[in-house]
Write a protein that holds these residues in place. Structure first.
Motif, short mmCIF file in Angstrom:
data_model
loop_
_atom_site.label_atom_id
_atom_site.label_comp_id
_atom_site.label_asym_id
_atom_site.label_seq_id
_atom_site.Cartn_x
_atom_site.Cartn_y
_atom_site.Cartn_z
N ARG A 1 -26.71 -3.02 -40.81
CA ARG A 1 -26.45 -1.78 -41.54
C ARG A 1 -25.54 -2.03 -42.74
N ALA A 2 -24.57 -2.96 -42.56
CA ALA A 2 -23.62 -3.25 -43.64
C ALA A 2 -22.98 -4.61 -43.38
N VAL A 3 -22.38 -5.17 -44.43
CA VAL A 3 -21.58 -6.38 -44.30
C VAL A 3 -20.16 -5.96 -44.64
N LEU A 4 -19.25 -6.19 -43.70
CA LEU A 4 -17.87 -5.75 -43.85
C LEU A 4 -16.95 -6.96 -43.95
N ASN A 5 -15.84 -6.80 -44.63
CA ASN A 5 -14.84 -7.86 -44.67
C ASN A 5 -13.48 -7.21 -44.65
N HIS A 6 -12.74 -7.44 -43.58
CA HIS A 6 -11.40 -6.86 -43.44
C HIS A 6 -10.33 -7.93 -43.59
N GLY A 7 -10.65 -8.99 -44.31
CA GLY A 7 -9.66 -10.01 -44.62
C GLY A 7 -9.95 -11.38 -44.05
N ALA A 8 -10.24 -11.48 -42.77
CA ALA A 8 -10.41 -12.79 -42.15
C ALA A 8 -11.77 -13.39 -42.47
N SER A 9 -12.83 -12.68 -42.16
CA SER A 9 -14.18 -13.18 -42.43
C SER A 9 -15.15 -12.01 -42.44
N ASP A 10 -16.37 -12.29 -42.83
CA ASP A 10 -17.38 -11.23 -42.88
C ASP A 10 -17.83 -10.86 -41.48
N LEU A 11 -18.17 -9.58 -41.32
CA LEU A 11 -18.73 -9.06 -40.08
C LEU A 11 -20.03 -8.36 -40.43
N LEU A 12 -21.05 -8.55 -39.61
CA LEU A 12 -22.29 -7.81 -39.79
C LEU A 12 -22.21 -6.57 -38.91
N GLU A 13 -22.37 -5.41 -39.51
CA GLU A 13 -22.42 -4.17 -38.73
C GLU A 13 -23.87 -3.98 -38.32
N ILE A 14 -24.11 -4.02 -37.01
CA ILE A 14 -25.47 -3.96 -36.47
C ILE A 14 -25.72 -2.60 -35.85
N GLU A 15 -26.75 -1.94 -36.34
CA GLU A 15 -27.18 -0.67 -35.76
C GLU A 15 -28.15 -1.00 -34.63
N THR A 16 -27.78 -0.60 -33.42
CA THR A 16 -28.60 -0.93 -32.26
C THR A 16 -29.33 0.31 -31.78
N PRO A 17 -30.63 0.20 -31.51
CA PRO A 17 -31.41 1.35 -31.08
C PRO A 17 -30.84 1.95 -29.81
N GLY A 18 -30.67 3.28 -29.80
CA GLY A 18 -30.21 3.97 -28.62
C GLY A 18 -28.72 3.90 -28.37
N ALA A 19 -27.97 3.16 -29.17
CA ALA A 19 -26.52 3.05 -28.98
C ALA A 19 -25.80 4.08 -29.84
N ALA A 20 -24.72 4.63 -29.30
CA ALA A 20 -23.96 5.63 -30.04
C ALA A 20 -23.15 5.00 -31.17
N GLU A 21 -22.71 3.75 -30.97
CA GLU A 21 -21.90 3.08 -31.98
C GLU A 21 -22.58 1.80 -32.44
#
Length: 175
Positions: A119-139
């Protein structure tokens, strides 16, 4: 509307001073190169700016944008994302990717089971994180974008193979 021919390369953080300069965040690998990829456009392509860097600011630069002459005009651009033509950007090494190329890719585990979509590529300082949208999951799930957790990125096939650390996809911990 942004498409595959443009990449978000920066954002305007607000006005700087009273003569139309802006505070500019650069998303370029070499931040000062943002001025060399111009002209930069808005996401919908309706406006175009030539960028001239004028100094350093916290978390970015001060800059002049063509067509922006007053503090009020600069203030009105706050939050605006700026895009460069992909053809003007450098070719990346095999193990580096533009964030825009990763968004929308399908993510599978090492057994071929679908985990979701980037869904997105995030970076909060340390390293990149992939934000994964999972089917049926609330978060969404946050997957570290490291070679260990993401051994394969296949842009041509439109897929990522992930070996997520335990707990990233809690509903799958019963594997």
């Amino acid at each position: 509307m942004s498409d595959e021919s443009t990449i978000c390369i920066g954002a305007i953080a607000g006005a700087f001073g009273v003569h139309g300069e802006v505070r500019l965040k650069s998303f370029a690998a070499t931040p000062e190169d943002i001025a060399a990829y111009g002209p930069l456009t808005t996401e919908d392509g309706s406006r175009s700016f030539t960028v001239t860097l004028t100094g350093q600011a916290s978390n970015g630069f001060t800059a002049r944008l063509s067509g922006v002459a007053t503090k009020e005009e600069a203030d009105a651009l706050r939050g605006l994302r700026l895009y460069a033509e992909r053809a003007r950007l450098p070719t990346l090494p095999d193990d580096e990717f533009y964030h825009a190329d990763l968004v929308g890719l399908a993510v599978f585990d090492t057994g071929g089971r679908p985990l979701g979509t980037v869904r997105a590529v995030l970076n909060h300082g340390a390293s990149d994180l992939l934000e994964i949208e999972t089917p049926g999951a609330a978060e969404t799930a946050l997957l570290p974008f490291t070679r260990a957790a993401v051994p394969t990125v296949d842009l041509r096939a439109g897929r990522i193979v992930a070996d997520p650390p335990e707990g990233v996809f809690p509903e799958d911990d019963t594997r």
